[in-house]
Design a protein around this motif. Structure first.
Motif, PDB file in Angstrom:
ATOM      1  N   ILE A  47      -3.109  -4.804  -8.554  1.00 53.64           N
ATOM      2  CA  ILE A  47      -1.894  -4.791  -9.207  1.00 53.64           C
ATOM      3  C   ILE A  47      -0.628  -5.920  -8.347  1.00 53.64           C
ATOM      4  O   ILE A  47      -0.617  -5.621  -7.352  1.00 53.64           O
ATOM      5  CB  ILE A  47      -1.258  -3.711  -9.281  1.00 53.64           C
ATOM      6  N   GLN A 208      -2.152  -6.550 -14.288  1.00 53.09           N
ATOM      7  CA  GLN A 208      -3.504  -6.029 -13.690  1.00 53.09           C
ATOM      8  C   GLN A 208      -4.340  -7.338 -13.147  1.00 53.09           C
ATOM      9  O   GLN A 208      -4.305  -8.307 -13.903  1.00 53.09           O
ATOM     10  CB  GLN A 208      -4.357  -5.471 -14.796  1.00 53.09           C
ATOM     11  N   CYS A 212      -9.306  -4.577 -11.634  1.00 48.59           N
ATOM     12  CA  CYS A 212      -8.466  -3.529 -11.481  1.00 48.59           C
ATOM     13  C   CYS A 212      -9.065  -2.190 -11.992  1.00 48.59           C
ATOM     14  O   CYS A 212      -9.751  -2.183 -13.228  1.00 48.59           O
ATOM     15  CB  CYS A 212      -7.188  -3.900 -12.259  1.00 48.59           C
ATOM     16  N   ASP A 214      -9.790   1.757 -13.409  1.00 46.51           N
ATOM     17  CA  ASP A 214      -9.109   2.601 -14.350  1.00 46.51           C
ATOM     18  C   ASP A 214      -7.889   3.709 -13.852  1.00 46.51           C
ATOM     19  O   ASP A 214      -7.028   3.915 -14.279  1.00 46.51           O
ATOM     20  CB  ASP A 214     -10.067   3.651 -15.274  1.00 46.51           C
ATOM     21  N   SER A 217      -4.772   1.598 -12.910  1.00 51.98           N
ATOM     22  CA  SER A 217      -4.125   1.313 -13.923  1.00 51.98           C
ATOM     23  C   SER A 217      -3.493   2.514 -14.650  1.00 51.98           C
ATOM     24  O   SER A 217      -2.352   2.424 -14.922  1.00 51.98           O
ATOM     25  CB  SER A 217      -4.865   0.688 -15.103  1.00 51.98           C
ATOM     26  N   GLU A 221       0.746   3.057 -14.844  1.00 50.43           N
ATOM     27  CA  GLU A 221       1.419   3.652 -16.123  1.00 50.43           C
ATOM     28  C   GLU A 221       2.084   4.770 -15.824  1.00 50.43           C
ATOM     29  O   GLU A 221       3.109   4.895 -16.589  1.00 50.43           O
ATOM     30  CB  GLU A 221       0.195   3.875 -17.024  1.00 50.43           C
TER      31      GLU A 221
END
Length: 249
Positions: A47, A208, A212, A214, A217, A221
């Motif tokens: 990130i 991203q 990257c 899951d 991510s 979020e």
């Protein structure tokens, strides 16, 4: 002789008048935080976050172009997006963001940034009365977002166009990034005004990088949702943007 006579009569005043510029202490408002840009990457390299504050820049532009709050808000958001998206480019490269608003009273907004962190811009209607930015830009009235990237060594510039759907600049630029460049990112830009004074301006982009996961991510979020819950727009109305990377990563 006259100068010697005056110096004898008014030694303090004459000393102040004859001091060289290098001896004078430059004025600095301690309450004025300098404009800043910062980029950070997560520890796993998945990130990238870039945040910026441009309050002083916006106030300078408002004075130079005699802008009222609404067009200044639109230009501030556009310059913020331009600086964020030009970050990391070669210094000779330019990034131009144009909002073409044929049915909006602001008419047009243009911001041009380069790889060295410079930016300039203008609006079509600098004296626009107070109204919501989406009304000024003309949400859903046939406007377009146009991005032009150029380098002196390129034979032709890169050109991309999408429609204006929200009229708040950052979300429309985000739609362009998703549709035209297939970039998975979160982009925000905002500003706050008190009359003709910009009290806060800035934004951020969270992107991203290839590979990257899951899990990463999902965590970003969640962190972003917390910032939005605290600040209303995830950007604190453009204030303190350089502290955002720590909160997101």
């Amino acid at each position: 002789e006259r100068q010697k006579d005056l110096l004898a009569r008014y030694p303090v005043a004459m000393k102040a008048a004859t001091d060289t510029e290098s001896e004078l202490e430059p004025y600095h408002n301690k309450n004025n935080i300098d404009d800043q840009m910062i980029s950070a990457m997560s520890g796993n390299g998945e990130i990238k976050v870039t945040a910026i504050t441009i309050r002083n820049l916006v106030n300078d532009v408002m004075i130079q172009q005699t802008l009222t709050a609404t067009p200044a808000d639109a230009l501030s958001r556009s310059m913020t997006c331009g600086l964020l998206l030009s970050n990391g480019m070669q210094k000779e490269q330019t990034f131009q963001l144009s909002l073409n608003c044929p049915n909006g009273p602001i008419r047009t907004v243009v911001a041009i940034a380069n790889g060295e962190g410079g930016v300039r811009g203008y609006v079509g209607n600098p004296g626009l009365a107070d109204m919501h930015i989406s009304e000024a830009i003309g949400r859903g009235r046939g406007g377009t977002v146009q991005i032009v990237k150029m380098h002196p060594d390129w034979p032709n510039p890169y050109n991309g166009i999408t429609s204006i759907e929200h009229g708040d600049v950052d979300r429309d630029v985000g739609i362009y990034l998703a549709e035209s460049e297939q970039r998975a990112c979160a982009l925000a830009a905002s500003s706050k005004f008190n009359g003709i004074l910009c009290t806060a301006a800035g934004g951020y982009i969270v992107e991203q990088l290839p590979g990257c996961s899951d899990e990463t991510s999902a965590q970003v979020e969640k962190n972003l949702a917390k910032l939005v819950a605290m600040n209303g727009d995830g950007n604190g109305n453009g204030n303190g943007g350089v502290s955002l990377p720590a909160g997101l990563l």
